[in-house]
Design a protein around this motif. Structure first.
Motif, PDB file in Angstrom:
ATOM      1  N   MET A  57      68.788  53.354  61.071  1.00 15.65           N
ATOM      2  CA  MET A  57      69.162  52.068  61.644  1.00 15.65           C
ATOM      3  C   MET A  57      69.299  52.172  63.162  1.00 15.65           C
ATOM      4  SD  MET A  57      69.536  49.682  59.286  1.00 15.65           S
ATOM      5  CE  MET A  57      70.674  48.533  60.059  1.00 15.65           C
ATOM      6  N   ALA A  58      69.937  53.238  63.626  1.00 16.40           N
ATOM      7  CA  ALA A  58      70.112  53.430  65.074  1.00 16.40           C
ATOM      8  C   ALA A  58      68.765  53.628  65.753  1.00 16.40           C
ATOM      9  CB  ALA A  58      71.034  54.616  65.321  1.00 16.40           C
ATOM     10  N   ALA A  59      67.900  54.401  65.121  1.00 14.77           N
ATOM     11  CA  ALA A  59      66.583  54.661  65.704  1.00 14.77           C
ATOM     12  C   ALA A  59      65.745  53.387  65.748  1.00 14.77           C
ATOM     13  CB  ALA A  59      65.862  55.735  64.893  1.00 14.77           C
ATOM     14  N   LEU A  60      65.822  52.569  64.705  1.00 13.47           N
ATOM     15  CA  LEU A  60      65.075  51.300  64.700  1.00 13.47           C
ATOM     16  C   LEU A  60      65.579  50.365  65.778  1.00 13.47           C
ATOM     17  CD1 LEU A  60      64.758  50.630  60.864  1.00 13.47           C
ATOM     18  CD2 LEU A  60      62.876  50.987  62.473  1.00 13.47           C
ATOM     19  N   ALA A  61      66.892  50.316  65.953  1.00 12.72           N
ATOM     20  CA  ALA A  61      67.458  49.464  66.996  1.00 12.72           C
ATOM     21  C   ALA A  61      67.022  49.936  68.374  1.00 12.72           C
ATOM     22  CB  ALA A  61      68.988  49.462  66.891  1.00 12.72           C
ATOM     23  N   ASP A  62      66.984  51.248  68.563  1.00 10.19           N
ATOM     24  CA  ASP A  62      66.585  51.797  69.856  1.00 10.19           C
ATOM     25  C   ASP A  62      65.097  51.549  70.101  1.00 10.19           C
ATOM     26  OD1 ASP A  62      67.172  53.540  72.240  1.00 10.19           O
ATOM     27  OD2 ASP A  62      65.614  54.744  71.290  1.00 10.19           O
ATOM     28  N   ALA A  63      64.271  51.683  69.058  1.00  6.52           N
ATOM     29  CA  ALA A  63      62.837  51.467  69.208  1.00  6.52           C
ATOM     30  C   ALA A  63      62.540  50.030  69.560  1.00  6.52           C
ATOM     31  CB  ALA A  63      62.108  51.861  67.924  1.00  6.52           C
ATOM     32  N   GLY A  64      63.354  49.118  69.048  1.00  4.22           N
ATOM     33  CA  GLY A  64      63.128  47.705  69.293  1.00  4.22           C
ATOM     34  C   GLY A  64      63.455  47.269  70.700  1.00  4.22           C
ATOM     35  N   THR A  65      64.149  48.129  71.470  1.00  2.00           N
ATOM     36  CA  THR A  65      64.530  47.760  72.836  1.00  2.00           C
ATOM     37  C   THR A  65      63.493  48.193  73.853  1.00  2.00           C
ATOM     38  OG1 THR A  65      65.761  49.853  73.157  1.00  2.00           O
ATOM     39  CG2 THR A  65      66.962  47.971  72.239  1.00  2.00           C
ATOM     40  N   GLU A  66      62.498  48.977  73.416  1.00  2.00           N
ATOM     41  CA  GLU A  66      61.501  49.477  74.370  1.00  2.00           C
ATOM     42  C   GLU A  66      60.459  48.417  74.679  1.00  2.00           C
ATOM     43  OE1 GLU A  66      59.841  53.080  72.894  1.00  2.00           O
ATOM     44  OE2 GLU A  66      61.723  54.191  73.017  1.00  2.00           O
TER      45      GLU A  66
ATOM     46  N   GLY B 145      66.803  38.106  61.725  1.00  2.00           N
ATOM     47  CA  GLY B 145      67.298  38.341  63.067  1.00  2.00           C
ATOM     48  C   GLY B 145      67.901  39.715  63.271  1.00  2.00           C
ATOM     49  N   GLU B 146      67.655  40.635  62.345  1.00  2.00           N
ATOM     50  CA  GLU B 146      68.213  41.979  62.463  1.00  2.00           C
ATOM     51  C   GLU B 146      67.352  42.886  63.324  1.00  2.00           C
ATOM     52  OE1 GLU B 146      70.367  42.981  58.352  1.00  2.00           O
ATOM     53  OE2 GLU B 146      68.313  42.273  58.071  1.00  2.00           O
ATOM     54  N   LEU B 147      66.072  42.561  63.451  1.00  2.00           N
ATOM     55  CA  LEU B 147      65.155  43.324  64.294  1.00  2.00           C
ATOM     56  C   LEU B 147      64.322  42.355  65.117  1.00  2.00           C
ATOM     57  CD1 LEU B 147      63.811  46.069  61.821  1.00  2.00           C
ATOM     58  CD2 LEU B 147      65.392  46.423  63.728  1.00  2.00           C
ATOM     59  N   PRO B 148      63.873  42.784  66.291  1.00  2.00           N
ATOM     60  CA  PRO B 148      63.060  41.892  67.128  1.00  2.00           C
ATOM     61  C   PRO B 148      61.623  41.780  66.617  1.00  2.00           C
ATOM     62  CG  PRO B 148      63.282  44.027  68.178  1.00  2.00           C
ATOM     63  CD  PRO B 148      64.175  44.065  66.970  1.00  2.00           C
ATOM     64  N   GLU B 149      60.978  40.699  66.998  1.00  2.00           N
ATOM     65  CA  GLU B 149      59.562  40.548  66.692  1.00  2.00           C
ATOM     66  C   GLU B 149      58.784  41.728  67.284  1.00  2.00           C
ATOM     67  OE1 GLU B 149      57.801  38.396  65.047  1.00  2.00           O
ATOM     68  OE2 GLU B 149      59.174  36.710  64.672  1.00  2.00           O
ATOM     69  N   GLY B 150      57.759  42.160  66.562  1.00  2.00           N
ATOM     70  CA  GLY B 150      56.933  43.251  67.056  1.00  2.00           C
ATOM     71  C   GLY B 150      57.402  44.632  66.644  1.00  2.00           C
TER      72      GLY B 150
ATOM     73  N   VAL C 186      57.048  44.738  54.407  1.00  2.00           N
ATOM     74  CA  VAL C 186      57.899  43.690  53.832  1.00  2.00           C
ATOM     75  C   VAL C 186      59.336  43.844  54.324  1.00  2.00           C
ATOM     76  CG1 VAL C 186      58.866  42.775  51.691  1.00  2.00           C
ATOM     77  CG2 VAL C 186      56.458  43.409  51.789  1.00  2.00           C
ATOM     78  N   VAL C 187      59.844  45.061  54.324  1.00  2.00           N
ATOM     79  CA  VAL C 187      61.227  45.310  54.758  1.00  2.00           C
ATOM     80  C   VAL C 187      61.417  44.883  56.213  1.00  2.00           C
ATOM     81  CG1 VAL C 187      62.910  47.130  55.291  1.00  2.00           C
ATOM     82  CG2 VAL C 187      61.685  47.142  53.104  1.00  2.00           C
ATOM     83  N   ILE C 188      60.472  45.262  57.075  1.00  2.00           N
ATOM     84  CA  ILE C 188      60.598  44.914  58.489  1.00  2.00           C
ATOM     85  C   ILE C 188      60.445  43.414  58.693  1.00  2.00           C
ATOM     86  CG2 ILE C 188      59.617  45.232  60.780  1.00  2.00           C
ATOM     87  CD1 ILE C 188      61.220  47.631  59.585  1.00  2.00           C
ATOM     88  N   ARG C 189      59.502  42.796  58.008  1.00  2.00           N
ATOM     89  CA  ARG C 189      59.320  41.343  58.139  1.00  2.00           C
ATOM     90  C   ARG C 189      60.577  40.593  57.718  1.00  2.00           C
ATOM     91  NH1 ARG C 189      55.215  40.715  55.028  1.00  2.00           N
ATOM     92  NH2 ARG C 189      56.276  39.896  53.193  1.00  2.00           N
TER      93      ARG C 189
END
Length: 206
Positions: free
Chosen positions: A197-206, A154-159, A145-148
């Motif tokens: 937050m930093a780790a989630l942002a970095d994971a979303g760029t892979e 628009g704070e995190l990318p799809e997937g 739910v939090v990620i969705r």
């Protein structure tokens, strides 16, 4: 000696259902206290009944064995421990997850029960399966739910992977409070939030 709880008559008088629920709550509370003081291995139906102020038959009417009793109680409580945060921002939600989990693990009963049950899970496939089902399903649902919500804002990318997010957010909290048993200060909770937050942002760029 007469049992403290007697079978309800066919036509239950007003208030009988409330009495029965009170007995169930007393037994559940007794289970947690006994787990904390004696551990799963030494826990007995007799001790639970005595602490709850009921007879053994009151326990056996609800659960057939010690294992069934403990698994049912742990499963129910696990689903109620962490509410789904909805602060309006990912940072706020992550911080609330960190602080709520820390508060739950800081409780004296939890600090005794969680490590003991995990140790028992290594020896009992039934306990391991129940813990996985109850704890992981609940926490994964919350993370989902939090990620969705974050994706929709628009704070995190799809997937973005909710399971990875759960590891990044709650893993350090569990390590600190349940494994090395050190306190988590408000400043440290904020630091963990920033790191997650930093780790989630970095994971979303892979």
């Amino acid at each position: 000696m007469a049992e403290p709880e007697t079978p309800a008559p066919r036509r239950a008088p007003a208030g009988a259902a409330v009495l029965q629920e009170d007995v169930t709550r007393a037994i559940r509370a007794a289970v947690f206290t006994e787990l904390a003081t004696s551990g799963y291995g030494r826990l007995s139906i007799e001790a639970v009944a005595k602490r709850a102020g009921v007879g053994k038959t009151a326990v056996y009417r609800r659960w057939k064995s010690k294992l069934e009793l403990v698994l049912d109680v742990v499963s129910e409580v696990a689903g109620q421990v962490t509410p789904v945060p909805d602060t309006g921002s990912l940072r706020g939600d992550v911080h609330e997850l960190v602080t709520t989990a820390a508060q739950a693990l800081r409780h004296p009963l939890a600090r005794q029960i969680v490590p003991d049950l995990l140790a028992e899970a290594a020896r009992s496939p039934e306990i391991a399966a129940t813990l996985e089902e109850a704890l992981q399903r609940t926490q994964r649902g919350i993370a989902g739910v939090v990620i969705r919500n974050a994706v929709e804002r628009g704070e995190l990318p799809e997937g973005t992977d909710p399971e990875l997010a759960l590891d990044l957010i709650l893993g350090p909290v569990y390590w600190r409070l349940a494994v090395i048993r050190e306190e988590l200060t408000p400043a440290q909770a904020r630091s963990l939030t920033r790191a997650a937050m930093a780790a989630l942002a970095d994971a979303g760029t892979e």
